[in-house]
Design an enzyme around this catalytic site. Structure first.
Site, PDB file in Angstrom:
ATOM      1  CG  ASN A   1     -14.029   0.104   8.178  1.00  0.00           C
ATOM      2  OD1 ASN A   1     -14.959   0.664   8.765  1.00  0.00           O
ATOM      3  ND2 ASN A   1     -14.149  -1.080   7.625  1.00  0.00           N
TER       4      ASN A   1
ATOM      5  CG  ASP B   1      -2.290  -0.346   0.956  1.00  0.00           C
ATOM      6  OD1 ASP B   1      -2.526  -0.899  -0.128  1.00  0.00           O
ATOM      7  OD2 ASP B   1      -3.157  -0.058   1.796  1.00  0.00           O
TER       8      ASP B   1
ATOM      9  CG  HIS C   1      -9.278   4.804   0.174  1.00  0.00           C
ATOM     10  ND1 HIS C   1      -9.310   3.764  -0.726  1.00  0.00           N
ATOM     11  CD2 HIS C   1      -9.517   4.248   1.391  1.00  0.00           C
ATOM     12  CE1 HIS C   1      -9.558   2.632  -0.089  1.00  0.00           C
ATOM     13  NE2 HIS C   1      -9.675   2.901   1.210  1.00  0.00           N
TER      14      HIS C   1
ATOM     15  CG  ASP D   1     -20.938   0.640   9.819  1.00  0.00           C
ATOM     16  OD1 ASP D   1     -21.644   1.391   9.115  1.00  0.00           O
ATOM     17  OD2 ASP D   1     -20.581  -0.496   9.462  1.00  0.00           O
TER      18      ASP D   1
HETATM   19  P1  ADP Z   1     -12.447  -1.080   4.347  1.00  0.00           P
HETATM   20  O1  ADP Z   1     -12.125  -1.698   3.010  1.00  0.00           O
HETATM   21  O2  ADP Z   1     -11.513  -0.020   4.801  1.00  0.00           O
HETATM   22  O3  ADP Z   1     -12.792  -2.077   5.407  1.00  0.00           O
HETATM   23  P2  ADP Z   1     -14.878  -0.078   3.044  1.00  0.00           P
HETATM   24  O4  ADP Z   1     -14.335   0.568   1.822  1.00  0.00           O
HETATM   25  O5  ADP Z   1     -15.641  -1.357   2.903  1.00  0.00           O
HETATM   26  O6  ADP Z   1     -13.781  -0.236   4.175  1.00  0.00           O
HETATM   27  O7  ADP Z   1     -15.816   1.018   3.782  1.00  0.00           O
HETATM   28  C1  ADP Z   1     -16.418   0.748   5.007  1.00  0.00           C
HETATM   29  C2  ADP Z   1     -17.159   1.980   5.474  1.00  0.00           C
HETATM   30  O8  ADP Z   1     -18.080   2.372   4.436  1.00  0.00           O
HETATM   31  C3  ADP Z   1     -17.969   1.740   6.731  1.00  0.00           C
HETATM   32  O9  ADP Z   1     -17.876   2.868   7.592  1.00  0.00           O
HETATM   33  C4  ADP Z   1     -19.379   1.638   6.193  1.00  0.00           C
HETATM   34  O10 ADP Z   1     -20.327   2.056   7.137  1.00  0.00           O
HETATM   35  C5  ADP Z   1     -19.337   2.594   5.035  1.00  0.00           C
HETATM   36  N1  ADP Z   1     -20.425   2.303   4.083  1.00  0.00           N
HETATM   37  C6  ADP Z   1     -20.528   1.257   3.255  1.00  0.00           C
HETATM   38  N2  ADP Z   1     -21.701   1.321   2.565  1.00  0.00           N
HETATM   39  C7  ADP Z   1     -22.353   2.425   2.995  1.00  0.00           C
HETATM   40  C8  ADP Z   1     -23.611   3.061   2.694  1.00  0.00           C
HETATM   41  N3  ADP Z   1     -24.437   2.541   1.804  1.00  0.00           N
HETATM   42  N4  ADP Z   1     -23.899   4.212   3.328  1.00  0.00           N
HETATM   43  C9  ADP Z   1     -23.066   4.748   4.235  1.00  0.00           C
HETATM   44  N5  ADP Z   1     -21.876   4.206   4.567  1.00  0.00           N
HETATM   45  C10 ADP Z   1     -21.523   3.065   3.965  1.00  0.00           C
END
Ligand code: ADP
Length: 341
Positions: free
Chosen positions: A190, A127, A187, A261
Site C-alpha cells: 500500500n 522502519d 517494496h 487497491d
Molecule cells: P501493506 O503491508 O503496505 O498494507 P501489502 O504488502 O499487503 O501492503 O500490499 C497491498 C497491495 O498489494 C494492495 O494494493 C493489493 O491490491 C496488492 N495485491 C495483493 N495481492 C495482489 C494480487 N494478487 N494482484 C494484484 N495486487 C495485489
C-alpha cells in the site's frame, strides 16, 4: 523437550493490525492474522482480540518470550531496536510529528500490548533504522542548512525492515554474500519505496522526511514539485489539515483512478477504464525512473528485487518496469517472470 520461545510481532497500521507469532530462530510463523479497520481509540479492545485469537489457537502469554512492535518513524535517535519503557514510548510518541498517521497507531498498539502483557519484554523495531547511515549526499535536502539542522529535516527512509530482509533473502536465493551484491529493492505494498543497496549497505532510498516521498502509492502520490503545495495552499481552497488529508489519503492510485487497491486498478484497467490505465502507467513510469536513477547511483546492479503485495503478485508490472532496459544490463525472462504468479 520444551518448545522454543515464541515472539508475538505486532504491526499496528493506520487501518489494520497485522500480527504473527514467530519462532525467532527459524523465522517460521506459527500463527498470523489481520484485524481490519482498527480504530486507534480502541487499541485495548484490539489487543484483547489478538490475545483471544492466540488463545483459540492454544497459545498463551506463557508461550511468549517477548513482543516486537513495528514502528514507522524512529527519527534521528532510534538507529537500532529499543526495549520499550516509559521514556522510549514518550520519545516514539513525540516522533509522531514526523509520521503523523503512522506513529500514533503504533504508540496506541504498544500501550495496549504493555497493559495486556506486562510481564513480557517489548521491543520497538524502526522502519527508518536501516537508513540511519545514508550518505549525506543522499540524505540531505538542498535547503538552508541551519533550518534543516534545527528541525532535523533529512531523508529518513521507510520500510527499512523489509528492504534489509529482502536484500538478505535475495542474496541467499542467489547463493551469494550480501556484501558482494549491488541491489535495487522495490517494496510495493500500500505504501511503496525503492532502495539502492551497495554490498548490504543502503546508499539511497525514495522515502523522505515522511512516508510521502518517492513512488506512487495506494493513496499517496510520491514525488511532487514543492511548488504544487504552495499553489494548492494559495489557490486550492485547502487549509493545512485538508492538504495533509489530500497528500496522505486522496492522492496516488486512488486520486488518479478512484481505486487504492492495485487489484481493483488492474480490474478496472482490463475492463477498459481510461483513468485506471493512466494510473497504472503513471505508477510504472515512476518506478522505471527510480530503477534508472538507482542504476546510476550504484553504477549498475546485480539484482532488482520486487516485494510486498504488488511486487510479489503482478507479473506484468515487473515485466513492464524492467522491459527495454537491455542497454542498462537488465534482461527479464518473460516465462520465469510469468510463472511466478
Ligand atoms: P501493506 O503491508 O503496505 O498494507 P501489502 O504488502 O499487503 O501492503 O500490499 C497491498 C497491495 O498489494 C494492495 O494494493 C493489493 O491490491 C496488492 N495485491 C495483493 N495481492 C495482489 C494480487 N494478487 N494482484 C494484484 N495486487 C495485489
Amino acid at each position: 523437550m520444551t518448545a522454543p520461545p515464541l515472539v508475538l510481532v505486532l504491526n499496528a497500521g493506520s487501518s489494520s493490525l497485522k500480527y504473527q507469532v514467530v519462532e525467532p530462530l527459524s523465522g517460521r510463523a506459527v500463527l498470523k492474522g489481520v484485524i481490519e479497520r482498527v480504530d486507534p481509540g480502541q487499541a485495548e479492545a484490539t489487543a484483547a482480540r489478538v490475545l483471544d485469537q492466540l488463545a483459540s489457537s492454544g497459545l498463551h502469554s506463557a508461550d511468549l518470550a517477548g513482543v516486537g512492535h513495528r514502528v514507522v518513524h524512529g527519527g534521528p535517535e532510534f538507529t537500532t531496536p529499543a526495549v520499550i519503557d516509559d521514556d522510549v514510548l514518550t520519545r516514539i510518541d513525540s516522533l509522531s510529528r514526523l509520521a503523523p498517521l503512522h506513529n500514533p497507531p503504533a504508540v496506541a498498539g504498544i500501550r495496549a500490548a504493555v497493559r495486556a502483557l506486562p510481564e513480557l519484554t517489548q521491543v520497538a523495531v524502526f522502519d527508518t533504522a536501516f537508513f540511519s547511515d545514508l550518505p549525506d549526499a543522499a540524505a540531505a535536502y538542498a535547503l538552508d542548512r541551519r533550518l534543516t539542522a534545527r528541525l532535523e529535516i533529512r531523508r529518513y527512509g521507510a520500510h527499512g525492515t523489509s528492504h534489509a530482509y529482502v536484500a538478505g533473502e535475495a542474496a541467499r536465493f542467489l547463493g551469494r554474500d550480501t556484501g558482494d551484491l549491488d541491489q535495487i529493492v522495490l517494496h510495493l505494498g500500500n505504501g511503496a519505496s525503492a532502495a539502492a543497496i551497495r554490498g548490504g549497505v543502503p546508499v539511497d532510498t525514495s522515502m523522505g522526511l515522511t512516508p510521502l516521498e518517492g513512488l506512487v502509492m495506494g493513496t499517496r502520490g510520491g514525488d511532487l514539485d514543492p511548488g504544487v503545495l504552495l499553489y494548492l495552499l494559495r489557490h486550492g481552497d485547502l487549509d493545512l489539515d485538508g492538504l495533509e488529508d489530500l497528500l496522505h489519503h486522496r492522492s496516488g492510485l486512488v486520486g488518479l483512478s478512484g481505486h487504492h487497491d492495485f487489484r481493483e486498478v488492474i480490474g478496472a484497467m482490463d475492463a477498459g477504464g481510461v483513468e485506471a490505465r493512466a494510473a497504472y502507467d503513471i505508477y510504472c513510469h515512476r518506478l522505471r525512473k527510480y530503477v534508472g536513477a538507482y542504476l546510476a547511483v550504484l553504477g549498475g546492479a546485480d539484482v532488482v528485487t520486487f516485494t510486498a503485495g504488488v511486487g510479489e503478485n503482478v507479473a506484468r508490472l515487473r515485466g513492464g518496469v524492467l522491459s527495454g532496459l537491455e542497454r542498462l544490463g537488465i534482461r527479464i525472462d518473460p516465462e520465469r517472470n510469468e510463472s511466478l504468479y
